[in-house]
Design an enzyme around this catalytic site. Sequence first.
Site, PDB file in Angstrom:
ATOM      1  N   GLY A  35       5.594 -59.221  27.450  1.00  0.00           N
ATOM      2  CA  GLY A  35       4.833 -58.462  26.023  1.00  0.00           C
ATOM      3  C   GLY A  35       6.172 -58.608  24.847  1.00  0.00           C
ATOM      4  N   ARG A  88       0.080 -63.506  29.486  1.00  0.00           N
ATOM      5  CA  ARG A  88       0.742 -62.658  31.038  1.00  0.00           C
ATOM      6  C   ARG A  88      -0.189 -64.506  31.416  1.00  0.00           C
ATOM      7  NH1 ARG A  88       3.400 -57.771  29.577  1.00  0.00           N
ATOM      8  NH2 ARG A  88       2.198 -57.369  27.968  1.00  0.00           N
ATOM      9  N   ASP A  98      10.989 -57.284  32.003  1.00  0.00           N
ATOM     10  CA  ASP A  98      11.879 -57.801  33.336  1.00  0.00           C
ATOM     11  C   ASP A  98      10.816 -58.909  34.343  1.00  0.00           C
ATOM     12  OD1 ASP A  98      10.338 -55.832  33.581  1.00  0.00           O
ATOM     13  OD2 ASP A  98      11.055 -54.257  34.608  1.00  0.00           O
ATOM     14  N   THR A 135      12.270 -56.424  24.371  1.00  0.00           N
ATOM     15  CA  THR A 135      10.837 -56.344  25.405  1.00  0.00           C
ATOM     16  C   THR A 135      11.960 -55.214  23.991  1.00  0.00           C
ATOM     17  OG1 THR A 135      10.295 -54.761  26.520  1.00  0.00           O
ATOM     18  CG2 THR A 135      12.273 -55.434  27.321  1.00  0.00           C
ATOM     19  N   ASP A 160      10.895 -51.793  24.949  1.00  0.00           N
ATOM     20  CA  ASP A 160      11.615 -50.932  26.008  1.00  0.00           C
ATOM     21  C   ASP A 160      12.982 -50.192  25.929  1.00  0.00           C
ATOM     22  OD1 ASP A 160       8.462 -50.568  26.208  1.00  0.00           O
ATOM     23  OD2 ASP A 160       8.454 -52.120  28.002  1.00  0.00           O
ATOM     24  N   ASP A 167      14.758 -51.361  28.567  1.00  0.00           N
ATOM     25  CA  ASP A 167      14.882 -50.426  29.783  1.00  0.00           C
ATOM     26  C   ASP A 167      15.251 -52.102  30.978  1.00  0.00           C
ATOM     27  OD1 ASP A 167      12.477 -52.488  29.491  1.00  0.00           O
ATOM     28  OD2 ASP A 167      10.949 -51.404  30.528  1.00  0.00           O
ATOM     29  N   ARG A 171       5.937 -46.756  29.051  1.00  0.00           N
ATOM     30  CA  ARG A 171       4.431 -46.650  30.888  1.00  0.00           C
ATOM     31  C   ARG A 171       6.018 -46.038  31.433  1.00  0.00           C
ATOM     32  NH1 ARG A 171       0.772 -50.503  29.794  1.00  0.00           N
ATOM     33  NH2 ARG A 171       2.497 -52.472  29.663  1.00  0.00           N
TER      34      ARG A 171
END
Length: 319
Positions: free
Chosen positions: A11, A72, A103, A125, A127, A129, A171
């Site tokens: 992403g 992707r 990741d 990212t 996120d 995360d 997510r």
Amino acid sequence: MKKIAVLTSGGDAPGMNAAFRAVVRKSIYEGIEVYGVYQGYQGLVNDNIKKLELGDVGDIIQRGGTKLYSARCPEFIEPDVRQEGIDNLKKRGIDSLVVIGGDGSYRGAQRLNEEGIKTIGVPGTIDNDINGTDFTIGFDTALNTVVDAVDRIRDTATSHERTFIIEVMGRDAGDLALWAGVAGGAETILIPEASSDIKSVAERIETGMNRGKKHSIIIVAEGVMSASECGGELRKYINVDTRESVLGHMQRGGKPTGNDRVLASRLGAYAVELLLEGVSGHAVGIENNSLSKTSFDKVFEEHHKIDEGLFRLSKELSI
Ligand code: ADP
């Protein structure tokens, strides 16, 4: 080290361009040839690789998205497919690679490193995360985008005395929802890392309504449930008129904040420095405002955790 390549994968995130620029400029500063791989691992396999000069990264530090494009490439888990990408690098004499991504992208980077391409990961990212860094590139920009949206929605929530449910990206990761919730003064924050007791959320809204509080903001990370599901769940317990907003992909775009640009510049340049020192198989990060490196193995050891103290604080401040 002979030649470096750089790609962006997974992403996209604001600040990826600033990281890409830093990798290119630092490499050239150090006298190393640098190549851009377009469209992530897909481009690596398809040989979409171009030698870069200083000017190729001009006028991009302020731009969102990624000028290298992202893609992707699920087939990259196949060793034969990765070998095609490795061959494409080796035929140009490229022995090192910087992967800017999340990741998932790091998994591919780890494989490539094991298979002979010296690889460093740069966390890109929204996120936030990824283990081994306090902040990922893009998180600060996305956070500010969400906070801006929450502020605007709050104006309407207040004027019309309504409960708004705002669905944000995440997510498996609740950092964006948590930080935006704290910064936006949300009454409730629902994140995947904590169990969501909708009944008690409903009870708190009811208590608030009974003491005259007529509007409230609920922030829900998409991984918990959708905003409309959340509204439906609430109405099982209380009679409340909700409005739902799904912020969607606007959270991923936009020009990077100053913080993200500085972070991306530092991490991109550090990735090149590590490769020059002979370090590979690591991801770079920022921890306690110092540059750090963490082996891919360690990055994957456990699932990224939220800041429990901040989550507790969010509850204390939204009584
Ligand atoms: P992100 O990097 O944002 O987490 P993804 O999870 O979609 O994004 O991963 C990006 C790409 O990384 C995938 O499309 C795939 O090409 C590659 N990738 C992910 N997992 C692996 C894996 N286990 N082995 C090799 N490549 C992988």
